[in-house]
Design a protein around this motif. Structure first.
Motif, PDB file in Angstrom:
ATOM      1  N   VAL A 226      -7.045  -0.367   2.764  1.00 29.85           N
ATOM      2  CA  VAL A 226      -7.179   0.723   1.794  1.00 29.85           C
ATOM      3  C   VAL A 226      -8.549   1.379   1.914  1.00 29.85           C
ATOM      4  N   ALA A 227      -9.600   0.581   2.083  1.00 28.56           N
ATOM      5  CA  ALA A 227     -10.944   1.143   2.225  1.00 28.56           C
ATOM      6  C   ALA A 227     -11.030   2.050   3.449  1.00 28.56           C
ATOM      7  N   TYR A 228     -10.432   1.620   4.559  1.00 33.17           N
ATOM      8  CA  TYR A 228     -10.444   2.449   5.769  1.00 33.17           C
ATOM      9  C   TYR A 228      -9.662   3.738   5.547  1.00 33.17           C
ATOM     10  N   LEU A 229      -8.468   3.631   4.992  1.00 33.23           N
ATOM     11  CA  LEU A 229      -7.658   4.828   4.774  1.00 33.23           C
ATOM     12  C   LEU A 229      -8.368   5.808   3.847  1.00 33.23           C
ATOM     13  N   GLU A 230      -8.961   5.303   2.781  1.00 30.06           N
ATOM     14  CA  GLU A 230      -9.657   6.185   1.848  1.00 30.06           C
ATOM     15  C   GLU A 230     -10.851   6.873   2.512  1.00 30.06           C
ATOM     16  N   SER A 231     -11.477   6.199   3.455  1.00 32.81           N
ATOM     17  CA  SER A 231     -12.627   6.797   4.142  1.00 32.81           C
ATOM     18  C   SER A 231     -12.211   7.926   5.083  1.00 32.81           C
ATOM     19  N   MET A 232     -10.916   8.008   5.382  1.00 31.41           N
ATOM     20  CA  MET A 232     -10.427   9.003   6.325  1.00 31.41           C
ATOM     21  C   MET A 232      -9.667  10.145   5.655  1.00 31.41           C
TER      22      MET A 232
ATOM     23  N   LEU B   7       2.411  12.257   5.764  1.00 30.64           N
ATOM     24  CA  LEU B   7       2.922  11.894   7.087  1.00 30.64           C
ATOM     25  C   LEU B   7       2.058  12.467   8.203  1.00 30.64           C
ATOM     26  N   SER B   8       1.679  13.727   8.089  1.00 29.27           N
ATOM     27  CA  SER B   8       0.838  14.324   9.138  1.00 29.27           C
ATOM     28  C   SER B   8      -0.533  13.660   9.184  1.00 29.27           C
ATOM     29  N   TRP B   9      -1.039  13.231   8.023  1.00 29.55           N
ATOM     30  CA  TRP B   9      -2.334  12.543   7.973  1.00 29.55           C
ATOM     31  C   TRP B   9      -2.237  11.145   8.581  1.00 29.55           C
ATOM     32  N   LEU B  10      -1.233  10.376   8.197  1.00 28.56           N
ATOM     33  CA  LEU B  10      -1.059   9.047   8.784  1.00 28.56           C
ATOM     34  C   LEU B  10      -0.857   9.123  10.287  1.00 28.56           C
ATOM     35  N   HIS B  11      -0.164  10.164  10.732  1.00 27.16           N
ATOM     36  CA  HIS B  11       0.095  10.334  12.161  1.00 27.16           C
ATOM     37  C   HIS B  11      -1.203  10.337  12.966  1.00 27.16           C
ATOM     38  N   LEU B  12      -2.286  10.825  12.377  1.00 25.32           N
ATOM     39  CA  LEU B  12      -3.565  10.893  13.081  1.00 25.32           C
ATOM     40  C   LEU B  12      -4.254   9.542  13.191  1.00 25.32           C
ATOM     41  N   LEU B  13      -3.855   8.590  12.369  1.00 24.09           N
ATOM     42  CA  LEU B  13      -4.592   7.331  12.243  1.00 24.09           C
ATOM     43  C   LEU B  13      -3.882   6.146  12.870  1.00 24.09           C
ATOM     44  N   ILE B  14      -2.572   6.210  12.975  1.00 20.59           N
ATOM     45  CA  ILE B  14      -1.794   5.034  13.391  1.00 20.59           C
ATOM     46  C   ILE B  14      -1.179   5.249  14.774  1.00 20.59           C
ATOM     47  N   THR B  15      -0.621   4.187  15.319  1.00 20.02           N
ATOM     48  CA  THR B  15      -0.071   4.229  16.682  1.00 20.02           C
ATOM     49  C   THR B  15       1.344   4.774  16.746  1.00 20.02           C
TER      50      THR B  15
ATOM     51  N   VAL C 153       0.859  -1.186   0.000  1.00 19.78           N
ATOM     52  CA  VAL C 153       0.000   0.000   0.000  1.00 19.78           C
ATOM     53  C   VAL C 153       0.895   1.236   0.000  1.00 19.78           C
ATOM     54  N   ALA C 154       0.570   2.203  -0.837  1.00 18.95           N
ATOM     55  CA  ALA C 154       1.363   3.429  -0.957  1.00 18.95           C
ATOM     56  C   ALA C 154       0.481   4.646  -0.675  1.00 18.95           C
ATOM     57  N   VAL C 155       1.058   5.621   0.018  1.00 18.15           N
ATOM     58  CA  VAL C 155       0.371   6.878   0.298  1.00 18.15           C
ATOM     59  C   VAL C 155       1.253   8.010  -0.200  1.00 18.15           C
ATOM     60  N   THR C 156       0.715   8.829  -1.092  1.00 17.46           N
ATOM     61  CA  THR C 156       1.441   9.967  -1.638  1.00 17.46           C
ATOM     62  C   THR C 156       0.716  11.264  -1.271  1.00 17.46           C
ATOM     63  N   GLY C 157       1.399  12.366  -1.551  1.00 16.12           N
ATOM     64  CA  GLY C 157       0.812  13.678  -1.286  1.00 16.12           C
ATOM     65  C   GLY C 157       1.546  14.411  -0.185  1.00 16.12           C
ATOM     66  N   PRO C 158       1.493  15.756  -0.197  1.00 20.99           N
ATOM     67  CA  PRO C 158       2.262  16.552   0.776  1.00 20.99           C
ATOM     68  C   PRO C 158       1.822  16.365   2.222  1.00 20.99           C
TER      69      PRO C 158
ATOM     70  N   LYS D 176       2.434  10.786  21.694  1.00 25.44           N
ATOM     71  CA  LYS D 176       1.905  11.376  20.470  1.00 25.44           C
ATOM     72  C   LYS D 176       0.434  11.715  20.672  1.00 25.44           C
ATOM     73  N   GLY D 177      -0.134  12.420  19.715  1.00 22.63           N
ATOM     74  CA  GLY D 177      -1.510  12.862  19.807  1.00 22.63           C
ATOM     75  C   GLY D 177      -2.510  11.727  19.736  1.00 22.63           C
ATOM     76  N   CYS D 178      -3.762  12.096  19.739  1.00 23.50           N
ATOM     77  CA  CYS D 178      -4.850  11.123  19.789  1.00 23.50           C
ATOM     78  C   CYS D 178      -4.921  10.291  18.515  1.00 23.50           C
ATOM     79  N   TYR D 179      -5.333   9.046  18.683  1.00 19.72           N
ATOM     80  CA  TYR D 179      -5.649   8.153  17.570  1.00 19.72           C
ATOM     81  C   TYR D 179      -6.681   7.169  18.094  1.00 19.72           C
ATOM     82  N   ARG D 180      -7.349   6.497  17.205  1.00 21.22           N
ATOM     83  CA  ARG D 180      -8.389   5.567  17.614  1.00 21.22           C
ATOM     84  C   ARG D 180      -7.782   4.445  18.459  1.00 21.22           C
ATOM     85  N   GLY D 181      -8.369   4.199  19.617  1.00 18.76           N
ATOM     86  CA  GLY D 181      -7.883   3.155  20.508  1.00 18.76           C
ATOM     87  C   GLY D 181      -6.854   3.615  21.523  1.00 18.76           C
ATOM     88  N   GLN D 182      -6.468   4.897  21.479  1.00 18.46           N
ATOM     89  CA  GLN D 182      -5.418   5.373  22.376  1.00 18.46           C
ATOM     90  C   GLN D 182      -5.824   5.275  23.845  1.00 18.46           C
ATOM     91  N   GLU D 183      -7.120   5.422  24.136  1.00 19.55           N
ATOM     92  CA  GLU D 183      -7.568   5.374  25.524  1.00 19.55           C
ATOM     93  C   GLU D 183      -7.215   4.036  26.167  1.00 19.55           C
TER      94      GLU D 183
END
Length: 330
Positions: free
Chosen positions: A124-130, A67-75, A59-64, A232-239
């Motif tokens: 990919v479906a989850y990432l695209e939805s976010m 990194l800041s976007w992935l940071h919000l979603l992953i651990t 899976v590849a993620v491009t665009g400026p 790091k900042g909040c992400y799903r499941g951090q609690e």
């Protein structure tokens, strides 16, 4: 999220090599071995050969904003991830259970990740939805790129067009699929997935879908630090991660087992683990997740057991005697 059907990765052309025996189950599509499991393991341990992991998703993620976007979603903390620096990360459910494991590297323009077979469609479906308003594009590149593993110490060259993910255990190459056969021919010997898995078990490295089930949390597998960043900042499941970190009481823990070598058969995944003193009718305290035959250690396994199992207790994996080593402290 509803289940998303993931097409199989292209079957590896290396299955046509002499001695190749096809793997089954999750690793279908690549070779289990090429005729000599222990020789293949020894070669990898000595820093030679390569492992065909072309059945894994890419899976590849491009665009400026990637990194800041992935940071919000992953651990993992990736906002300032330097180009070429490998890391790994999880995506958790809202209850903190592990849903996806990503093995990442950024090449300066694209974040590349390889993931478990069968998981890329839902990921990919989850990432695209976010995506929302972020300047990113998510792409499944599995049909174009194959993953090849080179062991630590390998002197095999990195071809033009490949992306390298350097780790303490070796290098993962994201290689154009058209280059898979010629690269393997030039940089053998080939080692099958069983050799790779035996060394993974020896190194106590958990694998999604093997050491995880629907309720596994990161602390149980010792993934804090390697795949989960606590500052790091909040992400799903951090609690859940924060609560377990503060209380220090995950319900289960990963252990490494030295199995009785006199048994012909290995205990398979799901085999109950009990106290040896209780015998085969004793209370189930956990289960085997992965077992393997190691070229030096003999039969070994990883298992998940209840947190309060004494670290010095002699165990039974089914009807096989097992001595445990602590991976995650209770």
């Amino acid at each position: 999220m509803a289940d998303v059907k993931t097409p199989k990765a292209p079957s590896s052309p290396l299955l046509s090599r002499p001695g190749a025996v096809a793997a089954e189950g999750a690793d279908e599509g690549v070779a289990a071995h090429y005729g000599d499991l222990f020789r293949e393991q020894a070669a990898l341990a000595d820093g030679s050969g390569l492992v065909d992991l072309s059945h894994r998703g890419v899976v590849a993620v491009t665009g400026p904003d990637r990194l800041s976007w992935l940071h919000l979603l992953i651990t993992q903390h990736v906002t300032d991830l330097p180009p070429g620096q490998a890391t790994e990360a999880l995506i958790l459910s809202s209850n903190g259970h592990i849903e996806h494991a990503l093995y990442l590297v950024d090449d300066g323009e694209t974040v590349w990740a390889h993931v478990e077979p069968g998981t890329r469609g839902e990921l990919v479906a989850y990432l695209e939805s976010m995506v929302f308003f972020y300047r990113v594009e998510v792409a499944d590149r599995t049909d174009e790129y194959a993953v090849v593993h080179l062991p630590a110490g390998s002197i095999a060259p990195v071809p033009d067009g490949a992306v390298v993910r350097e780790t303490p255990y070796g290098r993962d190459l994201f290689l154009p699929r058209a280059e898979l056969e010629p690269y393997a021919d030039a940089n053998g010997p080939l080692a099958g997935i069983l050799a790779y898995e035996a060394l993974r078990v020896e190194a106590h490295r958990p694998r999604l879908g093997f050491e995880t089930d629907h309720r596994t949390i990161p602390h149980e597998l010792g993934l804090i630090g390697s795949a989960v960043h606590l500052q790091k900042g909040c992400y799903r499941g951090q609690e859940t991660v924060a609560r377990v970190q503060n209380l220090g009481k995950p319900p289960r823990r990963l252990v490494f087992l030295h199995l009785d070598g006199s048994d012909v058969r290995l205990p398979g995944p799901g085999t109950p683990v009990r106290l040896a003193s209780d015998g085969e009718d004793g209370r189930k305290l956990g289960f085997v997740t992965t077992s393997a035959r190691h070229h030096e250690l003999g039969p070994i396994a990883l298992a998940l057991v209840k947190r309060n199992v004494p670290v010095d207790a002699e165990l039974m994996a089914g009807d096989t005697a097992a001595a445990q080593e602590t991976v995650v402290e209770p």
